[in-house]
Design an enzyme around this catalytic site. Structure first.
Site, PDB file in Angstrom:
ATOM      1  N   ASP A   1       0.832  -1.199   0.000  1.00 36.88           N
ATOM      2  CA  ASP A   1       0.000   0.000   0.000  1.00 36.88           C
ATOM      3  C   ASP A   1       0.868   1.252   0.000  1.00 36.88           C
ATOM      4  O   ASP A   1       2.090   1.181   0.140  1.00 36.88           O
ATOM      5  CB  ASP A   1      -0.946   0.002   1.205  1.00 36.88           C
ATOM      6  CG  ASP A   1      -0.288  -0.513   2.481  1.00 36.88           C
ATOM      7  OD1 ASP A   1       0.910  -0.217   2.694  1.00 36.88           O
ATOM      8  OD2 ASP A   1      -0.947  -1.210   3.261  1.00 36.88           O
TER       9      ASP A   1
ATOM     10  N   ASP B   1      -8.691  -3.245  14.141  1.00 40.35           N
ATOM     11  CA  ASP B   1     -10.058  -3.453  13.661  1.00 40.35           C
ATOM     12  C   ASP B   1     -10.142  -4.569  12.632  1.00 40.35           C
ATOM     13  O   ASP B   1     -11.174  -4.762  11.988  1.00 40.35           O
ATOM     14  CB  ASP B   1     -10.625  -2.155  13.067  1.00 40.35           C
ATOM     15  CG  ASP B   1      -9.774  -1.611  11.913  1.00 40.35           C
ATOM     16  OD1 ASP B   1      -8.786  -2.268  11.546  1.00 40.35           O
ATOM     17  OD2 ASP B   1     -10.105  -0.523  11.412  1.00 40.35           O
TER      18      ASP B   1
ATOM     19  N   HIS C   1      -8.221  -4.889   9.830  1.00 40.22           N
ATOM     20  CA  HIS C   1      -7.898  -4.575   8.438  1.00 40.22           C
ATOM     21  C   HIS C   1      -6.562  -5.189   8.026  1.00 40.22           C
ATOM     22  O   HIS C   1      -5.679  -5.396   8.850  1.00 40.22           O
ATOM     23  CB  HIS C   1      -7.903  -3.057   8.187  1.00 40.22           C
ATOM     24  CG  HIS C   1      -6.742  -2.313   8.746  1.00 40.22           C
ATOM     25  ND1 HIS C   1      -6.833  -1.497   9.858  1.00 40.22           N
ATOM     26  CD2 HIS C   1      -5.446  -2.228   8.350  1.00 40.22           C
ATOM     27  CE1 HIS C   1      -5.662  -0.949  10.102  1.00 40.22           C
ATOM     28  NE2 HIS C   1      -4.795  -1.377   9.195  1.00 40.22           N
TER      29      HIS C   1
ATOM     30  N   GLU D   1     -10.090  -1.366   4.966  1.00 43.55           N
ATOM     31  CA  GLU D   1     -10.775  -1.114   6.224  1.00 43.55           C
ATOM     32  C   GLU D   1     -12.035  -1.971   6.331  1.00 43.55           C
ATOM     33  O   GLU D   1     -12.483  -2.569   5.341  1.00 43.55           O
ATOM     34  CB  GLU D   1     -11.134   0.374   6.319  1.00 43.55           C
ATOM     35  CG  GLU D   1      -9.941   1.319   6.272  1.00 43.55           C
ATOM     36  CD  GLU D   1      -9.145   1.359   7.576  1.00 43.55           C
ATOM     37  OE1 GLU D   1      -9.269   0.422   8.389  1.00 43.55           O
ATOM     38  OE2 GLU D   1      -8.400   2.332   7.776  1.00 43.55           O
TER      39      GLU D   1
END
Length: 261
Positions: free
Chosen positions: A67, A136, A138, A143
């Protein structure tokens, strides 16, 4: 999905670096997908040491990014291009010619996303993709509620992710970009081997949901259950909420040595 529980981050780094070294012995020109952040640093340190000692020849290896931030110039010290060059490419004795990544400063970001996704395919696909996991759930910057079939694209970061990443920007969340380019979940699932490393109690809930919960877009990492060769390496703290932890320990201890990671 194989789950491997190790004593600590250093042991996880050594285990994964050995798997990367074994891959490079079989396929010297392998395309290695790398992640950023603090979690994978033990992997890169261990692999670089193997290269320096002569145990691993990485001279023909290729490196690709998972990324990239949107809007940071390529030379910014916290652009992921800069981070990967600093933490992976240079310590392995490679040059920028062995490296590929998306252009986060492109005028047409969507075109840059499509070009990078296409470039990965044209390069023969990612042989081994390293992954971290967010609190979370990801992976990459996919996300919660990201499409499980998603391709490389632009994403908006959650505030929690920006808070988590502020430590790389002098603890100033205002410096953390709002947007990123990330390999999509569908892109990640095309890698030949996906290895996720998670350490620390703060990742325990996400790890448990990823490994033992249902496959659901609200926990993007759970898509790894669909991968034909996914390995999740966790330290004792990150494994603390796994109901099947004893089983995972038993299966790894009983694994034939020839099978590898």
């Amino acid at each position: 999905m194989e789950v491997v529980i190790v004593p600590d981050a250093a042991a996880g780094g050594e285990l994964i670096a050995e798997a990367m070294g074994a891959l490079l012995r079989r396929k010297p020109y392998a395309l290695l997908g790398v992640a950023t952040g603090s979690t994978p640093l033990p992997i890169y340190r261990s692999l670089a040491e193997k290269v320096r000692s002569g145990a691993v020849d990485a001279s023909r290896a290729r490196i690709c990014q998972l990324d990239e931030y949107v809007g940071l110039p390529a030379g910014h010290p916290e652009s992921y291009r800069s981070v990967v060059l600093r933490e992976v490419v240079e310590p392995l004795g490679l040059t920028e010619s062995s490296f590929m990544g998306p252009d986060g400063s492109a005028e047409d970001v969507q075109a840059a996303c499509e070009a990078y996704d296409r470039a990965l395919t044209e390069a023969g696909g990612v042989d081994l993709q390293l992954l971290g996991i967010g609190t979370d759930g990801h992976i990459g910057f996919n996300e919660p509620c990201s499409s499980l079939a998603s391709r490389t694209r632009i994403k908006t970061l959650t505030e929690q992710t920006r808070v988590d990443n502020a430590r790389f920007f002098d603890d100033d969340i205002e410096q953390v970009p709002h947007h990123v380019i990330t390999q999509g979940i569908g892109t990640i699932l095309e890698s030949r081997h996906a290895i996720l490393l998670a350490t620390g109690e703060g990742k325990a809930d996400a790890v448990a949901q990823t490994v033992e919960g249902p496959v659901a877009s609200v926990v993007p990492a759970s898509a790894l259950q669909l991968h034909p060769h996914a390995t999740v390496v966790v330290d004792e703290a990150a494994a603390s909420k796994l109901k099947l932890a004893d089983y995972f320990r038993h299966t790894f201890a009983s694994k034939p040595s020839w099978q590898g990671l």
